[in-house]
Design an enzyme around this catalytic site. Structure first.
Site, PDB file in Angstrom:
ATOM      1  N   LYS A 229       0.824  -1.220   0.000  1.00  0.00           N
ATOM      2  CA  LYS A 229       0.000   0.000   0.000  1.00  0.00           C
ATOM      3  C   LYS A 229       0.847   1.253   0.000  1.00  0.00           C
ATOM      4  O   LYS A 229       1.998   1.255   0.418  1.00  0.00           O
ATOM      5  CB  LYS A 229      -1.000  -0.040   1.162  1.00  0.00           C
ATOM      6  CG  LYS A 229      -2.170  -0.975   0.813  1.00  0.00           C
ATOM      7  CD  LYS A 229      -3.267  -1.026   1.849  1.00  0.00           C
ATOM      8  CE  LYS A 229      -4.338  -2.024   1.381  1.00  0.00           C
ATOM      9  NZ  LYS A 229      -5.382  -2.209   2.393  1.00  0.00           N
TER      10      LYS A 229
ATOM     11  N   ARG B 269      -3.771 -10.222   4.785  1.00  0.00           N
ATOM     12  CA  ARG B 269      -4.074 -10.241   3.353  1.00  0.00           C
ATOM     13  C   ARG B 269      -2.869  -9.697   2.597  1.00  0.00           C
ATOM     14  O   ARG B 269      -2.434  -8.571   2.855  1.00  0.00           O
ATOM     15  CB  ARG B 269      -5.317  -9.388   3.092  1.00  0.00           C
ATOM     16  CG  ARG B 269      -5.766  -9.368   1.637  1.00  0.00           C
ATOM     17  CD  ARG B 269      -7.033  -8.510   1.497  1.00  0.00           C
ATOM     18  NE  ARG B 269      -7.496  -8.445   0.116  1.00  0.00           N
ATOM     19  CZ  ARG B 269      -7.036  -7.591  -0.780  1.00  0.00           C
ATOM     20  NH1 ARG B 269      -6.107  -6.707  -0.465  1.00  0.00           N
ATOM     21  NH2 ARG B 269      -7.507  -7.605  -2.011  1.00  0.00           N
TER      22      ARG B 269
END
Ligand code: 7PM
Length: 278
Positions: free
Chosen positions: A221, A255
């Site tokens: 991210k 995840r």
């Protein structure tokens, strides 16, 4: 602790790895490499061999600024892949969608978990999930993917995320979803600035104290890039540091795009956590 996902009861005494399988044509990190079903199945096979517990199949990009896709397009992308994984591998499959029609078709094809960035707020989603007895991951998001990163704002990000997750979990329980079918996720990067993400990660014990298993997604991210000054393809080590931190402080499911290194990192954390204290 366990997570009840239809016919699978997933043990959570060890941390789980959820491997990301994007079957979009505009996906965040993987381009359209996995958009053909056979390429996606090859990728799933690698993630299973690397120790993934769950394969998260998504046909609509939720990255900031992404456009919506219609039910037919999304179903055509994900259903052959879910069916193929279910036939070939003994692994839990989650469907990353917000559309009840796609959830139902995916469950029919073999998915046992719904990972919904809208936390089942679409009309009929909770009632369907209750009847289908799938496991659900309820994620916090401020706003919607197209605009959520424009000006994220909170008075108290941790309290607001906790209150949202408690409210959505209650709505699920009222609709008949079993308590042990529900996992919660603070939604790192979803309508959050850098400081919001860091504050939420530091407060993971408060989120874990809500009592449901916690799922955390930090893989590749942009806030990792902001802190380290790295492009998406150089964020693995930063993400592994965060995955280890998250499991130490209460996350049960990570995840990630990078199954093998995440598996080793969190298995080491888990081994230390299980050691005797004297
Ligand atoms: C920015 C934000 C870029 C998110 C890309 C993404 C999560 C998820 C995604 C998560 C759950 C990505 C994504 N992130 N589902 N879907 N939790 N439950 O990195 O953190 O793939 S999309």
């Amino acid at each position: 602790m366990h997570w009840r996902c239809n016919h699978r009861v997933i043990d959570l005494t060890r941390p789980l790895v959820m491997g990301i399988l994007n079957v979009t044509s505009d996906s965040f990190s993987d381009g359209d490499r996995y958009s053909r079903p056979d390429a996606a199945l090859d990728r799933a096979a690698v993630m299973v061999a690397e120790g993934a517990d769950i394969i998260d199949v998504g046909g609509e990009s939720t990255r900031p600024g992404a456009d919506a896709v219609d039910v037919g397009v999304e179903s055509a992308r994900v259903l052959p892949v879910i069916d193929g994984i279910a036939r070939r591998f003994d692994v839990a499959i989650s469907i990353d969608t917000s559309k009840p029609a796609v959830m139902a078709a995916a469950a029919h094809a073999g998915a046992c978990i719904v990972n919904d960035v809208y936390a089942l707020r679409a009309p009929g989603a909770r009632e369907w999930a209750a009847r289908a007895k799938v496991g659900v991951c309820l994620m916090h998001m401020q706003g919607e993917p197209r605009t959520m990163q424009q000006h994220p704002m909170y008075e108290d990000v941790v309290t607001e995320v906790c209150e949202f997750l408690m409210r959505e979990r209650s709505a699920c329980l009222s609709a008949g979803i079993e308590p042990d079918a529900i996992a919660l996720d603070p939604g790192v990067g979803f309508g959050k600035g850098l400081d919001h993400n860091m504050t939420l990660l530091k407060a993971l014990p408060r989120l874990a104290a809500l009592g449901s298993p916690l799922l955390v997604g930090v893989s590749r991210k942009s806030f990792i890039g902001r802190i380290l000054g790295r492009p998406t393809d150089q964020r693995l080590y930063g993400g592994l540091g965060l995955a280890a931190f998250a499991v130490s402080w209460g996350a049960r499911i990570i995840r990630t795009h990078d199954v093998a290194p995440t598996r080793d990192a969190i298995d080491m954390v888990s081994a230390v956590m299980r050691a005797s204290s004297n």
